[in-house]
Design a protein around this motif. Sequence first.
Motif, PDB file in Angstrom:
ATOM      1  N   PRO A  86      50.216  43.228  67.215  1.00 56.37           N
ATOM      2  CA  PRO A  86      50.279  42.728  68.587  1.00 56.37           C
ATOM      3  C   PRO A  86      48.925  42.745  69.299  1.00 56.37           C
ATOM      4  CG  PRO A  86      52.152  44.147  68.137  1.00 56.37           C
ATOM      5  CD  PRO A  86      51.232  44.273  66.962  1.00 56.37           C
ATOM      6  N   THR A  87      48.037  43.683  68.930  1.00 60.56           N
ATOM      7  CA  THR A  87      46.713  43.717  69.565  1.00 60.56           C
ATOM      8  C   THR A  87      45.896  42.480  69.200  1.00 60.56           C
ATOM      9  OG1 THR A  87      45.934  45.100  67.721  1.00 60.56           O
ATOM     10  CG2 THR A  87      46.571  46.227  69.768  1.00 60.56           C
ATOM     11  N   GLU A  88      46.208  41.834  68.088  1.00 58.70           N
ATOM     12  CA  GLU A  88      45.572  40.561  67.744  1.00 58.70           C
ATOM     13  C   GLU A  88      46.329  39.398  68.380  1.00 58.70           C
ATOM     14  OE1 GLU A  88      42.708  39.963  66.052  1.00 58.70           O
ATOM     15  OE2 GLU A  88      42.410  42.137  66.119  1.00 58.70           O
ATOM     16  N   GLN A  89      47.649  39.514  68.456  1.00 56.64           N
ATOM     17  CA  GLN A  89      48.448  38.441  69.041  1.00 56.64           C
ATOM     18  C   GLN A  89      48.082  38.205  70.504  1.00 56.64           C
ATOM     19  OE1 GLN A  89      52.745  38.522  68.270  1.00 56.64           O
ATOM     20  NE2 GLN A  89      52.385  40.024  66.642  1.00 56.64           N
ATOM     21  N   ILE A  90      47.824  39.290  71.238  1.00 57.89           N
ATOM     22  CA  ILE A  90      47.546  39.124  72.665  1.00 57.89           C
ATOM     23  C   ILE A  90      46.229  38.387  72.879  1.00 57.89           C
ATOM     24  CG2 ILE A  90      46.344  41.345  73.050  1.00 57.89           C
ATOM     25  CD1 ILE A  90      48.883  39.612  75.401  1.00 57.89           C
ATOM     26  N   ILE A  91      45.246  38.631  71.995  1.00 62.83           N
ATOM     27  CA  ILE A  91      43.972  37.919  72.113  1.00 62.83           C
ATOM     28  C   ILE A  91      44.155  36.456  71.722  1.00 62.83           C
ATOM     29  CG2 ILE A  91      41.565  37.857  71.363  1.00 62.83           C
ATOM     30  CD1 ILE A  91      42.421  40.318  73.087  1.00 62.83           C
ATOM     31  N   ALA A  92      44.923  36.210  70.667  1.00 60.43           N
ATOM     32  CA  ALA A  92      45.184  34.833  70.246  1.00 60.43           C
ATOM     33  C   ALA A  92      45.890  34.057  71.359  1.00 60.43           C
ATOM     34  CB  ALA A  92      46.029  34.825  68.975  1.00 60.43           C
ATOM     35  N   ARG A  93      46.836  34.693  72.021  1.00 59.54           N
ATOM     36  CA  ARG A  93      47.539  34.007  73.114  1.00 59.54           C
ATOM     37  C   ARG A  93      46.578  33.707  74.264  1.00 59.54           C
ATOM     38  NH1 ARG A  93      52.952  36.204  76.091  1.00 59.54           N
ATOM     39  NH2 ARG A  93      53.908  35.408  74.183  1.00 59.54           N
ATOM     40  N   HIS A  94      45.731  34.665  74.597  1.00 62.63           N
ATOM     41  CA  HIS A  94      44.802  34.439  75.704  1.00 62.63           C
ATOM     42  C   HIS A  94      43.866  33.278  75.378  1.00 62.63           C
ATOM     43  CE1 HIS A  94      42.018  35.153  78.990  1.00 62.63           C
ATOM     44  NE2 HIS A  94      42.848  36.051  79.485  1.00 62.63           N
ATOM     45  N   ARG A  95      43.399  33.198  74.133  1.00 58.81           N
ATOM     46  CA  ARG A  95      42.524  32.091  73.738  1.00 58.81           C
ATOM     47  C   ARG A  95      43.268  30.760  73.776  1.00 58.81           C
ATOM     48  NH1 ARG A  95      39.954  35.690  68.910  1.00 58.81           N
ATOM     49  NH2 ARG A  95      38.083  36.400  70.009  1.00 58.81           N
ATOM     50  N   GLU A  96      44.533  30.791  73.376  1.00 54.98           N
ATOM     51  CA  GLU A  96      45.325  29.561  73.371  1.00 54.98           C
ATOM     52  C   GLU A  96      45.565  29.064  74.791  1.00 54.98           C
ATOM     53  OE1 GLU A  96      49.836  28.115  72.108  1.00 54.98           O
ATOM     54  OE2 GLU A  96      49.056  30.019  71.352  1.00 54.98           O
ATOM     55  N   GLU A  97      45.852  29.983  75.722  1.00 58.26           N
ATOM     56  CA  GLU A  97      46.208  29.578  77.083  1.00 58.26           C
ATOM     57  C   GLU A  97      45.000  29.398  77.995  1.00 58.26           C
ATOM     58  OE1 GLU A  97      49.201  32.043  78.821  1.00 58.26           O
ATOM     59  OE2 GLU A  97      50.530  31.951  77.071  1.00 58.26           O
ATOM     60  N   ARG A  98      43.933  30.155  77.733  1.00 58.87           N
ATOM     61  CA  ARG A  98      42.780  30.126  78.650  1.00 58.87           C
ATOM     62  C   ARG A  98      41.494  29.612  77.983  1.00 58.87           C
ATOM     63  NH1 ARG A  98      44.108  33.800  82.852  1.00 58.87           N
ATOM     64  NH2 ARG A  98      46.368  33.613  83.130  1.00 58.87           N
ATOM     65  N   GLY A  99      41.549  29.343  76.689  1.00 58.87           N
ATOM     66  CA  GLY A  99      40.379  28.821  76.012  1.00 58.87           C
ATOM     67  C   GLY A  99      39.489  29.879  75.391  1.00 58.87           C
ATOM     68  N   GLU A 100      39.530  31.081  75.886  1.00 59.52           N
ATOM     69  CA  GLU A 100      38.756  32.193  75.342  1.00 59.52           C
ATOM     70  C   GLU A 100      39.390  33.503  75.794  1.00 59.52           C
ATOM     71  OE1 GLU A 100      34.793  31.762  76.816  1.00 59.52           O
ATOM     72  OE2 GLU A 100      35.321  32.344  78.866  1.00 59.52           O
ATOM     73  N   ASP A 101      38.978  34.598  75.155  1.00 52.58           N
ATOM     74  CA  ASP A 101      39.526  35.900  75.532  1.00 52.58           C
ATOM     75  C   ASP A 101      38.898  36.385  76.830  1.00 52.58           C
ATOM     76  OD1 ASP A 101      37.060  36.138  74.254  1.00 52.58           O
ATOM     77  OD2 ASP A 101      37.479  38.138  73.485  1.00 52.58           O
TER      78      ASP A 101
END
Length: 427
Positions: free
Chosen positions: A370-385
């Motif tokens: 999940p610690t990787e999933q949250i970063i992947a989601r942030h990049r998907e929704e906001r373009g970057e972490d």
Amino acid sequence: MAFNPLTEKGIPLDRQLRHWAELNVEPYRKEDVHPYTRTRVIAMNGVEVEAAMFSHNMARHTVDTGLKKVLAQVRRIEQQQQKVCNWLIPGEENSIENTVGYEQVAVDLTSWVARNEPDPYLKQVYEFGLLEDFDHLYRYSNLLDLMGGDPAAIVGGYTEITPGRPTIFEHRHPSDELRRPMTIHAADFQSVMNAMTILAAEQQTMNYYMNIGNRPTDPIARGLYLEIAQIEEQHVTHYESIMDPTMGWHMHHVLHEYNECWMYWSFMEDETDARIRAIWELHLSMELEHLRLACEAMKAIEGRDPADFLPANGMPRGVQFHENKDYVRGVLAAQSDLTAWDSEFLPIDQLPKDHRYFDYQAAVNASVPPTEQIIARHREERGEDYRLETEGPNPVPALRRKGNGSTMAYHDRVQMNTEEPRAGGRM
């Protein structure tokens, strides 16, 4: 100026009981509280929780009714102190905002302890844990930003938000969380206080995530708490193992009360909020009496004077929350690739290919952490972490922003390229 609680006079125990209106204190305003006032509140709550838990455990291991009564009376007051500390946190500060505050405590308190640790091995123990909490701050901040919160407003620019040792690498076999214990009579007293302070803080974080980690409704948020909560269990094992296991109940009792005195005095000296400073001062006056009672109990029951192991001139310095950006960056640049083997620390690529670390990693990371999933989601929704890198890019090139890359890919490369250990490695 040095602080010696043995020479100070406290409030008699029979004058310490407070009524409900005194305990139900006005919380700070999350909009304008100083970040380090928040961290002092969180830290003192952890110290008080540790004191209460220790007192209960001591009471369960003594047949002395008189001692049980003293412990119960003092514990009732310390429970009141804990309520005041914890009730300073406003209900408007939600769990994830509070969590970011907890991780700022972990980063800057551990940094101060490491910088003021005289023992080289123990300093390494703290720096090792520091990088893991630093990464947790980054992961939770990405969650908070997705929820519409402002991590920068919580840390106030005093603590950077960028990857530390990636949490995916932090999962180790339990046997590799045990450290070399100090010896109370050989250790610098600063080392004893450092260990007790960090252990209380980490235990509080472990307990907090055990209880509130299931409150989010988002599966990734729930998973994030679940994964990091497991690392907090590792950290409590990591820090409790450095304490001298030969210390008896009464020595622990005296040291707990001494630690509380030292912490309240430290925070009283630095607190910028006059109202909260008055609370630290009041609690210090109470703790001075608690320490006196613990010392008297040790003398009466064991026939031993605590002056034999307490510093004659008190503590030369108090715990401080302050900016540690350069220090954290230096530790990150030098130690991001470290893991543990028994009680020692070494780069991951020096482990043998059949080391238990890789079996443990394969088991817990069989699904995407999940610690990787949250970063992947942030990049998907906001373009970057989300990052707050006030001093420049991350000092570790592999942890700098690279489009949509992730530490998962880096993790896989490390797993595949691990070489046999150098000469002298253990099996």
